[in-house]
Design a protein around this motif. Structure first.
Motif, PDB file in Angstrom:
ATOM      1  N   SER A  87       0.829  -1.212   0.000  1.00 56.48           N
ATOM      2  CA  SER A  87       0.000   0.000   0.000  1.00 56.48           C
ATOM      3  C   SER A  87       0.856   1.252   0.000  1.00 56.48           C
ATOM      4  O   SER A  87       0.514   2.248  -0.641  1.00 56.48           O
ATOM      5  CB  SER A  87      -0.920   0.015   1.216  1.00 56.48           C
TER       6      SER A  87
ATOM      7  N   ASP B 263      -5.698  -2.118  -4.803  1.00 54.73           N
ATOM      8  CA  ASP B 263      -4.958  -2.529  -3.617  1.00 54.73           C
ATOM      9  C   ASP B 263      -5.794  -3.530  -2.835  1.00 54.73           C
ATOM     10  O   ASP B 263      -6.765  -3.167  -2.188  1.00 54.73           O
ATOM     11  CB  ASP B 263      -4.644  -1.294  -2.770  1.00 54.73           C
ATOM     12  N   GLU B 264      -5.434  -4.769  -2.913  1.00 57.34           N
ATOM     13  CA  GLU B 264      -6.145  -5.855  -2.237  1.00 57.34           C
ATOM     14  C   GLU B 264      -7.657  -5.718  -2.337  1.00 57.34           C
ATOM     15  O   GLU B 264      -8.347  -5.604  -1.328  1.00 57.34           O
ATOM     16  CB  GLU B 264      -5.708  -5.934  -0.766  1.00 57.34           C
TER      17      GLU B 264
ATOM     18  N   GLN C 174      -7.401   0.015  -0.774  1.00 59.23           N
ATOM     19  CA  GLN C 174      -7.578  -1.136   0.116  1.00 59.23           C
ATOM     20  C   GLN C 174      -8.692  -0.872   1.124  1.00 59.23           C
ATOM     21  O   GLN C 174      -9.530  -1.718   1.381  1.00 59.23           O
ATOM     22  CB  GLN C 174      -6.256  -1.414   0.845  1.00 59.23           C
TER      23      GLN C 174
HETATM   24 MG    MG Z   1      -1.967  -2.694   2.135  1.00 59.23          MG
END
Ligand code: MG
Ligand code: ATP
Lengths: 313, 367
Positions: free
Chosen positions: A43, A156-157, A80
Motif C-alpha cells: 500500500s 490494492d487488495e 484497500q
Molecule cells: Mg496494504
C-alpha cells in the motif's frame, strides 16, 4: 512501452523503512500482480505512485515520463480501505466520483449505469451503500475507481474479506477491464488470485523486490515446487541417515525434519518419489502416511528467499 | 463539476438528521433560552436612563456659556432623569467614559461645548442624551428651547432583540463544528484520496464544504428571522441588507475556520473539541451569553473581549438594528473578511511548507 516505471523508490516512516529501493515497471495492457505479505509495503508503494504520500527518494514516472500530477486523470484507484459514502446510493457514489473527472449530463449517466452493470449492483442502485454487505461495498469501491475509464487501474487488495461470489466477480471484472484495454496493477497476498489473473508478477517483502518477471518465469522458479510430506512409524529405522541422503540429491530444494515427520521440497514433474521410497527401504523406515502438497505463500517465499516468512501481523 | 460537488455535499450533510436538527433548531433554542433566562441582564440598563450620568469639566467658561449649559442640562435632566456631575480631571473623566462609568464628558470652553463619548462603549441612553444635548446646544438662542419636538427615535434594546442577534451569531459559530466534522469524515472514509487524485482536488473540496456551510448558515438566518419576527415580534429594522451581510461574513469565517481545522486535525475528538472550544470562547467573550455592556465594565475583560470576532459582530449588529451604519459595521466587515483570509493563508502555508503532512490520514499516523 512502459506505462509506469518506478526507480529505486524509498519511503520510511520515522525510522521504519516501508519501501526500500523498489524498482518496477509496468507495460501497457499488462495485469501486473504485486504479491507480498502483510506489511510488505504494497500500500505504501501504491500511495507513493499515486502521489498521495511524499517519498524520500527515487522516481515514479508514467507514460512519456509524466509525473503523477499530470497523469492522474488516467489513473483509476481502488483503495484497500473502502472509500465510498455510506449515506449515498451506489448511483450517487459513482456519479460523484466520475463527475470529479469532468463528466456531466448524459455521458455521466451512461458511465454510471455501465459501471453499475459491470460490478453487478444495478438491482440495488438506489439503496444506501451503508447497508450493503462487505462484498457489495468492495464492488462499489471498485466501480467508483473505474467509471472514468482510466488507462491504468491500481487495485490494492480488492478482495480482502469478502465472499467467494463477490471475489470471483471482481476477478472476472479485472480480466474484462484488461481485455477492454486497461493496464492493471493488482496487489494481494493471495497466490491463487495472482495465478488466475496476472501475466506479470512482482514478489515483494520488507519493501524490496524479491522476484519479478512473467507469470511463467516466476512459476518456474517457485510454482513448480511441490512438497512431499512423509510420516514414518516411530522408532523404526535410521531417519537421520535418510534425511542426510535425501538432502544430497541436487533436485531437492529443501528438507525439514521433525522427529518422525519429513517435509521434502522438490520440483514437480521429476520422478523423485521413487528415489525417496528406495531410500526409506534402505534405511528400514516404514511409511505411515505420505502426501503431496501445493506450496503456500510462505513456502514460495521460502524457496525464493531461502528464509522463513516473518510472523504475519 | 462544482455543482455536483456541492450537490453531493448537501445530500450527505442533510441525510444526517442531527445536522438538520442542528441547523433548524439551534438558533431557535438559543434565542429563546437566552432571551428568557438572561432577560433581566438587559432590561435593567440598556435603553433606560437610570443611574445614567454625564460629567462636565469647566475650562475658561464664561458666565454666559455656563448659564446656557445649566438651561440645557436642566431640560435634559427633567426629560430623562440623568444627572450631571462636575469633574476637575478631564483625562480621568475620559477614562471613566471609556469604562462605561459615565455616558460622556462635556468640556466647557469659551467657544462652547465639546462632548466626549466612547466610540465603542456608548450605550443607548448615552446616545440619546448626546443627541439631545447637541440639538439643544445648536438651537437658536433667541428662541425658547424645547425638547418637545425632539423625537427620541432610537429603539429601546431589550433582551429579545439583543439575543435574537447575538444567539444567532453564536449558533453560526457552532456550525463550524459541523463543517469541521464533515471535512474530517472525508479523511476518515478515505474518500479524500479519491478527491485528491481527481481534477477537483483539495481546493475544490474545501470550496464546496465552505459553500455548504454558507448555505446552512443562510438557512439558520432565515429560521431566526422568521422565529424572531413571528413569535418574538422583533422587527429587524431597515438595515436588513447590512445585517444579513454581516451574518453571511460571519458564516464565511466560521465555515473557513471549521474546514481548516477539520483538515489539519489528526483525530476526530481534537477536531471537534477545538472548534467547539473556540466557538464557546468567542461566544462568551463576544457577548453572546453575558451582554457586552457588562463585560465591558470588567477591568481586564474589556480589552480581552476585543479579540473575539463575535464582539465585533455583536457591536455592528446592535448599531445596524438601530438603523445606524457606522464605523462598527466597517470594523466588523473588515475583521471577518480579514480573519477568513488569514486562516486560509495559514492553512496554505502549513500544507505547502509541511509537505502536506497534515493533510493525509496516511501520513498523519507517522507525524
Ligand atoms: Mg496494504
Ligand atoms: N502512516 C504510517 N505510519 C507509520 N508506519 C506506517 C504507516 N503506513 C504504513 N506503515 C508501515 O509500513 C509498512 C508497510 O505498510 P503497508 O501498508 O505498505 O503494507 P502492505 O503491504 O500494504 O500490507 P497489507 O497487506 O497489510 O495491506 C508496515 O510495517 C506499516 O506498519
Amino acid at each position: 512501452m512502459d506505462i509506469l516505471s518506478i526507480q529505486n523508490l524509498k519511503k520510511s516512516f520515522k525510522d521504519m523503512v516501508a519501501v526500500d529501493g523498489l524498482s518496477l515497471s509496468i507495460g501497457e495492457k499488462e495485469v501486473h500482480g504485486i504479491l507480498g505479505p502483510n506489511g510488505a509495503g504494497k500500500s505504501t508503494t501504491i500511495n507513493c505512485i499515486l502521489g498521495l504520500l511524499e517519498y524520500d527518494s527515487g522516481t515514479v514516472s508514467f507514460e512519456d515520463g509524466k509525473s503523477s500530477k499530470k497523469w492522474s486523470k488516467n489513473i483509476g484507484y481502488v483503495p484497500q480501505d473502502l472509500a465510498i459514502y455510506p449515506e449515498l446510493t451506489p448511483t450517487e457514489n459513482i456519479q460523484f466520483f466520475c463527475s470529479l473527472y469532468g463528466f456531466k449530463g448524459e455521458e455521466l449517466k451512461n458511465r454510471t449505469q455501465r459501471a453499475l452493470e459491470f460490478v453487478g449492483l444495478t438491482e440495488v442502485k438506489d439503496k444506501k451503500a451503508g447497508e450493503f454487505s462487505g462484498g457489495m461495498k468492495r464492488r462499489l469501491n471498485m466501480a467508483c475507481g473505474i467509471a472514468h475509464s482510466p488507462k491504468l487501474i491500481i487495485m490494492d487488495e480488492p478482495t480482502v474479506g469478502i465472499d467467494p461470489q463477490s471475489r470471483n466477480r471482481i476477478l472476472e471484472n479485472v480480466r474484462a477491464l484488461n481485455e477492454a484495454g486497461a493496464t492493471i496493477l493488482y496487489t494481494t497476498h493471495y497466490m491463487p488470485e495472482i495465478e488466475e489473473i496476472c501475466n506479470k508478477i512482482t514478489v515483494i517483502d520488507h519493501g524490496k523486490v524479491i522476484a519479478t518477471g512473467t507469470k511463467s518465469d516466476i512459476m518456474s522458479r517457485m510454482g513448480k515446487d511441490t512438497e512431499l510430506l512423509i510420516e514414518f512409524s516411530e522408532g523404526k529405522g535410521n531417519i537421520d541417515q535418510f534425511v542426510h541422503q535425501v538432502s544430497e540429491f541436487s533436485d531437492v530444494h529443501h528438507i525439514e525434519q521433525e522427529k518422525w515427520i519429513c517435509k521434502i521440497r522438490h520440483p514437480k514433474n521429476i520422478v523423485m518419489i521413487d528415489k525417496i521410497i528406495e531410500l526409506t527401504i534402505k534405511n528400514q523406515l516404514s511409511i505411515q502416511n505420505i502426501k503431496n502438497q501445493e506450496p503456500s505463500l510462505e513456502e514460495i517465499f521460502l524457496s525464493l528467499t531461502g528464509k522463513e516468512l516473518r510472523d504475519q501481523k | 463539476m462544482f455543482r455536483l460537488l456541492l450537490k453531493k455535499e448537501l445530500k450527505v450533510f442533510f441525510t444526517n438528521k442531527g445536522n438538520l436538527a442542528f441547523i433548524l433548531f439551534l438558533p431557535i433554542l438559543m434565542i429563546s433560552i437566552f432571551s428568557v433566562a438572561l432577560g433581566n441582564y438587559i432590561k435593567a440598563d440598556y435603553g433606560t436612563f437610570e443611574e445614567g450620568k454625564v460629567l462636565y469639566y469647566e475650562e475658561d467658561a464664561s458666565a454666559e456659556i455656563m448659564n446656557r449649559f445649566w438651561i440645557i442640562t436642566d431640560k435634559i435632566a427633567d426629560a430623562t432623569g440623568v444627572t450631571f456631575e462636575q469633574t476637575d480631571d478631564y483625562e480621568k473623566a475620559q477614562e471613566a467614559v471609556e469604562a462605561s462609568k459615565a455616558y460622556g464628558v462635556i468640556r466647557i470652553t469659551e467657544e462652547g461645548f465639546d462632548y466626549f463619548r466612547s466610540t465603542f462603549n456608548e450605550p443607548e441612553g448615552g446616545e440619546l442624551v448626546r443627541t439631545l444635548f447637541v440639538q439643544l446646544a445648536n438651537a437658536n438662542i433667541s428662541q425658547p428651547m424645547s425638547i418637545q419636538n425632539i423625537k427620541l427615535d432610537a429603539k429601546q434594546l431589550d433582551s429579545k432583540i439583543y439575543y435574537t442577534f447575538s444567539a444567532l451569531a453564536f449558533s453560526i459559530m457552532f456550525m463550524g463544528v459541523l463543517i469541521a466534522n464533515s471535512v474530517y469524515n472525508e479523511k476518515e472514509l478515505d474518500t479524500i484520496e479519491r478527491i485528491k487524485l481527481s481534477k477537483a482536488g483539495i481546493g475544490g473540496m474545501m470550496a464546496s464544504k465552505i459553500l455548504t456551510g454558507i448555505c446552512c448558515g443562510i438557512v439558520q438566518v432565515i429560521v431566526a428571522f422568521a422565529f424572531s419576527n413571528l413569535i418574538l415580534g422583533v422587527n429587524w429594522g431597515n438595515k436588513l441588507i447590512w445585517i444579513v451581510m454581516v451574518f453571511i461574513l460571519l458564516i464565511l469565517f466560521s465555515a473557513v475556520f471549521g474546514s481548516v481545522i477539520g483538515m489539519i486535525s489528526k483525530n476526530k475528538s481534537m477536531c471537534q473539541s477545538s472548534v467547539l472550544m473556540f466557538s464557546m470562547l468567542c461566544g462568551y467573550m463576544g457577548g453572546s451569553i453575558t451582554p457586552l455592556y457588562l463585560l465591558e465594565n470588567m477591568p481586564v475583560l474589556t480589552t480581552i473581549i476585543k479579540i473575539s470576532p463575535l464582539y465585533w459582530t455583536n457591536q455592528a449588529l446592535t448599531s445596524l438594528y438601530n438603523g445606524i451604519v457606522d464605523e462598527k459595521t466597517l470594523y466588523c466587515i473588515c475583521i471577518l473578511i480579514g480573519l477568513s483570509v488569514l486562516v486560509s493563508l495559514v492553512f496554505m502555508l502549513i500544507t505547502t511548507a509541511g509537505k502536506k503532512k497534515f493533510v493525509s490520514r496516511k501520513e498523519a499516523a507517522s507525524v
